[in-house]
Design an enzyme around this catalytic site. Structure first.
Site, PDB file in Angstrom:
ATOM      1  N   ASP A 360      89.669   8.405  14.379  1.00 49.27           N
ATOM      2  CA  ASP A 360      88.774   8.609  15.704  1.00 49.27           C
ATOM      3  C   ASP A 360      89.886   9.458  16.631  1.00 49.27           C
ATOM      4  O   ASP A 360      89.493  10.290  17.460  1.00 49.27           O
ATOM      5  CB  ASP A 360      88.543   7.191  16.321  1.00 49.27           C
ATOM      6  CG  ASP A 360      87.878   6.307  15.489  1.00 49.27           C
ATOM      7  OD1 ASP A 360      87.938   6.207  14.340  1.00 49.27           O
ATOM      8  OD2 ASP A 360      86.947   5.557  16.106  1.00 49.27           O
ATOM      9  N   GLU A 490      79.624   5.934   6.315  1.00 44.07           N
ATOM     10  CA  GLU A 490      80.010   4.727   5.687  1.00 44.07           C
ATOM     11  C   GLU A 490      78.629   3.986   4.956  1.00 44.07           C
ATOM     12  O   GLU A 490      78.967   3.210   4.322  1.00 44.07           O
ATOM     13  CB  GLU A 490      80.790   3.972   6.475  1.00 44.07           C
ATOM     14  CG  GLU A 490      81.869   4.282   6.931  1.00 44.07           C
ATOM     15  CD  GLU A 490      82.843   3.315   7.883  1.00 44.07           C
ATOM     16  OE1 GLU A 490      82.142   2.734   8.484  1.00 44.07           O
ATOM     17  OE2 GLU A 490      84.001   3.946   7.960  1.00 44.07           O
ATOM     18  N   LYS A 602      74.805   6.912   8.423  1.00 41.22           N
ATOM     19  CA  LYS A 602      75.105   6.196   9.756  1.00 41.22           C
ATOM     20  C   LYS A 602      75.661   7.080  10.830  1.00 41.22           C
ATOM     21  O   LYS A 602      75.678   6.953  11.902  1.00 41.22           O
ATOM     22  CB  LYS A 602      76.492   5.427   9.308  1.00 41.22           C
ATOM     23  CG  LYS A 602      77.180   4.403  10.273  1.00 41.22           C
ATOM     24  CD  LYS A 602      78.216   3.509   9.836  1.00 41.22           C
ATOM     25  CE  LYS A 602      78.828   2.891  10.656  1.00 41.22           C
ATOM     26  NZ  LYS A 602      80.138   2.062  10.265  1.00 41.22           N
ATOM     27  N   GLN A 603      76.501   8.219  10.307  1.00 44.06           N
ATOM     28  CA  GLN A 603      76.925   9.351  11.618  1.00 44.06           C
ATOM     29  C   GLN A 603      77.006  10.515  10.883  1.00 44.06           C
ATOM     30  O   GLN A 603      76.942  10.481   9.693  1.00 44.06           O
ATOM     31  CB  GLN A 603      78.280   8.507  11.937  1.00 44.06           C
ATOM     32  CG  GLN A 603      79.278   8.666  10.698  1.00 44.06           C
ATOM     33  CD  GLN A 603      80.508   7.745  11.190  1.00 44.06           C
ATOM     34  OE1 GLN A 603      80.394   6.459  10.661  1.00 44.06           O
ATOM     35  NE2 GLN A 603      81.542   8.151  11.824  1.00 44.06           N
TER      36      GLN A 603
END
Ligand code: BGC
Length: 768
Positions: A360, A490, A602-603
């Site tokens: 991140d 993920e 998820k992203q």
């Protein structure tokens, strides 16, 4: 959306009315921090209702022994837990011998809580009627000082409203605390000594295993109707606790106040044997200045931060509050003053995510810190990884890699891997790519090349070696493949050829080679030093090249898109729009098995690659991939909406970009993911900043120049932000029909606006 009780305000987070059901959420939302320490917004007085107690000290952690059902070779030994530290904020309050406890009071009226982000303080006020029918009015203000980052201060007053009452304040420090997420119910702290003298108390403690020595301290003063009063007190001490009690027969309408200073000193900054002396020094400075002066300094310090980092939005209070909330918490978490610290996904607001540093930082936070602070701050974040390079090499060795291949940990406090979920630790190796990308991004933005010959190249070489060894040759495909990975999404595990991972692996190798060549020709001394250290031969570089040049990328001819991984099209491709809303978030309703078989993302995954490497693909390709993948994306990672907001804005889809913006900026305020009680999503807050500056503002660095393609959501009248670009401060103000640029300092700055060259000179407003 789950919660909607925070009052919309431009500068403050405000809650009105007391609701025990939202206490834990508010404890997260109203958290305070100063980069060196932080705490959830727990009440000072005791509270017997559901609460999640948390005070945290930057860099102080505990290696909690891994707990898995079946141990497999290579597992990290421990998961680093961010430690709940001794509590110094507590003040027990007795009213005619009954404990003030909002959970058991007969009535709580006019409850109001405010986190003033402009000035950096937290306040609370309410009127409580206790079971003994005494009604008291309570007001408190608390802050963690930015100017004295080992210090916090509380001003807490009680006024009996309907009768005289004996009020007893018992301020305390308490080392008898635990973590909620302990694996083995271990003790994390060893309390070494408790000293209590006059109005001061000191609790020395060290963490088990890691041996971080700390001293928690406090000192209190008493005031009656604003006048300092020297009351006698009773002290109490145990092996983990110290308190002083100050009793006063308080008249109806009279205000009885306690001012409490407290905080932590740690052996990262002081000699272990000097901790009590250091704490006394902090208290002396606090007493010399006094609460009001300290608060004044707090306001000044925050003013300085906001002068550079603020983003204003006119015509949309909800959006304005959202962005300031994000900028405020980022600055509460990390200020860039200490290269040993980093930015944890939960900052100082909860225990989840344990260790401090994830990808991140490189993928999301560095752009924010580069543009809103001195460039040294971003360089410190890069150095953090350079300082962990040996550990990353050891980490790779543990998994069977050799010859200086480096695998940076998924989660770390000290460079060692400390995450122990199989899929994340061993499979989610794309993190290595983000660490290399950050070096590229830093150079692209700051033009400070010196970092690469000094430090960065060694990191790039270690990473390139890893990718070379991790890829394997498929005779069937006649290409290099990367098997058994988890990509940024993920919700897929152990897949082959995650496009994002393969793409960034190839890029890392190419970028390392490009820099080796540049340093060879332009920085001869550094070249010789580095090559003799890493023992890299041309023949090895040739082998890397072979892998990079022949990397396999899964692609669908039918859809003309890169596939997230091999076999993605075999899924039952039902979009999120057709998914029952009651099933969401799917991670709270479905078994993991079901999630893995589903097409839900998820992203950003493929789109993460399009975000980093935007220049590699024409807009039509971005559009095609966005239209293919976004409909399957559930955005259940906080890191997801921001990337999509930037890309939707680039594609001119402003309504969609705005929706994503609100989702990222108010993710915690409105609790989109139903988990705010666990803490805030600090690292994704930098993504919110990206949504405005890179998304709506369209800011990029192109050929060494800042470039803008300003757009504005129809809901807004205007927005503005400031950018520190190579030590020049540029202010950008975007309205519905024009954009203005203003340079604060320096000579002149040539920028690109919608592709046209514009020259901005200091104090000369340029309107486009
Ligand atoms: C995300 C990761 C991220 C981590 C910490 C997870 O939910 O999927 O990409 O690194 O949270 O923020």
């Amino acid at each position: 959306m789950n919660l909607d009780y925070i009052i919309h305000d431009e500068w403050s987070i405000i809650e009105e009315g007391f609701n025990p059901d939202t206490v834990k959420a508010s404890e997260s939302l109203f958290s305070i921090g100063n980069g060196a320490m932080g705490q959830r917004a727990n009440f000072e007085e005791s509270y017997s209702g559901p609460t999640f107690q948390g005070s945290y000290i930057a860099g102080v952690y505990y290696p909690d022994k891994t707990r898995v059902g079946w141990w497999k070779n290579g597992y990290p030994e421990y998961f680093a837990k961010v430690l709940n530290a001794p509590n110094w904020i507590g003040i027990n309050v007795l009213v005619n011998n009954e404990k003030l406890d909002l959970y058991t009071c007969k009535e709580v009226a006019n409850f109001r809580r405010e986190l003033n982000m402009k000035e950096g303080w937290l306040s609370r006020s309410f009127e409580a009627t206790l079971q003994n029918d005494v009604k008291v009015k309570v007001e408190s203000t608390r802050f963690l000082s930015l100017s004295h980052d080992e210090l916090g201060a509380i001003n807490y007053s009680v006024t009996p409203v309907n009768s005289d009452a004996e009020i007893v304040f018992t301020p305390y420090i308490d080392g008898g605390i635990t973590n909620e997420d302990t694996n083995w119910d271990d003790q994390f702290w060893d309390i070494l000594s408790v000293d209590q003298k006059s109005h001061q108390s000191f609790l020395q403690a060290k963490t088990m295993k890691t041996n971080f020595h700390t001293c928690t301290f406090m000192e209190s003063k008493i005031f009656v109707d604003g006048k300092q009063t020297d009351l006698s007190y009773e002290s109490e001490k145990s092996s983990t606790y110290a308190s002083c009690s100050y009793a006063h027969q308080t008249l109806k309408g009279q205000t009885y106040t306690i001012q409490k200073f407290g905080g932590y000193v740690v052996d990262r900054n002081h000699d272990e044997s000097e901790l009590v002396a250091a704490a006394k020094k902090v208290l002396k400075e606090a007493n010399d200045l006094g609460f009001d002066q300290l608060l004044e300094r707090q306001k000044q310090s925050w003013k300085q931060i906001w002068d550079m980092a603020d983003i204003t939005i006119s015509g949309d209070v909800k959006a304005q509050q959202g962005i300031r909330f994000n900028i405020f918490h980022l600055n509460q978490t990390y200020l860039g003053t200490d290269a040993r610290l980093n930015i944890g996904p939960k900052g100082f607001t909860g225990e989840k995510y344990g260790g401090s540093t994830y990808w991140d930082t490189e993928a999301y936070c560095i752009p924010f810190y580069m543009a809103t602070k001195d460039q040294k701050v971003a360089r410190k974040l890069l150095e953090y990884r350079y300082n962990h390079l040996d550990r990353a090499i050891e980490n790779a060795e543990k998994l069977g890699f050799k010859n200086g291949a480096a695998l940076y940990p998924m989660v770390t406090m000290n460079g060692e891997e400390c995450h122990n979920e199989w899929e994340i630790t061993f499979e989610e190796i794309h993190r290595n790519g983000a660490i290399a990308f950050a070096i590229y991004n830093y150079h692209r933005y700051t033009n400070d090349y010196s970092y690469i010959p000094e430090k960065g190249l060694e990191v790039l070489i270690g990473i390139a070696r890893f990718w070379h060894q991790r890829a394997s040759y498929s005779t069937y495909k006649n290409k290099y493949v990367i098997l058994g990975v988890t990509g940024p999404n993920e919700y897929e595990n152990n897949v082959n050829n995650n496009w994002y991972t393969n793409y960034i692996a190839k890029w890392c190798i190419d970028y390392a080679i490009e820099n080796i060549n540049k340093i060879k020709s332009e920085y001869n001394e550094d070249y010789t030093r580095i090559m003799s250290k890493v023992e890299l031969l041309d023949s090895e570089i040739e082998k890397w090249k072979e892998v990079a040049d022949n990397m396999y990328f899964p692609f669908s001819e039918e859809h003309k898109v890169y596939l997230q991984q091999d076999g993605f099209l075999d899924k039952d491709l039902v979009t999120v729009a057709d998914l029952d809303i009651a099933q969401r978030p799917i991670n709270q309703h479905w078994s993991w098995d079901r999630i893995l078989r589903s097409p839900y993302i998820k992203q950003a995954d493929v789109l993460q690659g399009f975000y980093f490497f935007e220049d590699h693909f024409p807009d039509e390709e971005l559009e095609r991939h966005f239209d293919f993948y976004e409909p399957f994306t559930v955005h259940e990672s906080s890191l997801s909406p921001c990337v999509h907001s930037v890309q939707a804005a680039k594609l001119g889809r402003m309504d969609q970009a705005y929706t994503f913006y609100l989702r990222t900026s108010r993710l915690d305020l409105d609790d989109y993911n139903h988990e705010v009680h666990e803490g805030l999503h600090i690292t994704s807050m930098a993504g919110t900043w990206m949504s405005i500056v890179e998304g709506f503002g369209g800011m990029r660095v192109k050929e060494g120049k800042l470039s803008f393609t300003p757009r504005i959501p129809k809901q807004w009248e205007a927005y503005s932000f400031k950018i520190n670009f190579r030590n020049q401060i540029l202010k950008v103000n975007v309205c519905q029909n024009e954009t203005t640029f203003e340079l604060d300092n320096g000579d002149e700055l040539a920028i690109l606006v919608n592709g046209e060259l514009v020259v901005v000179t200091p104090n000369n407003l340029v309107t486009v």
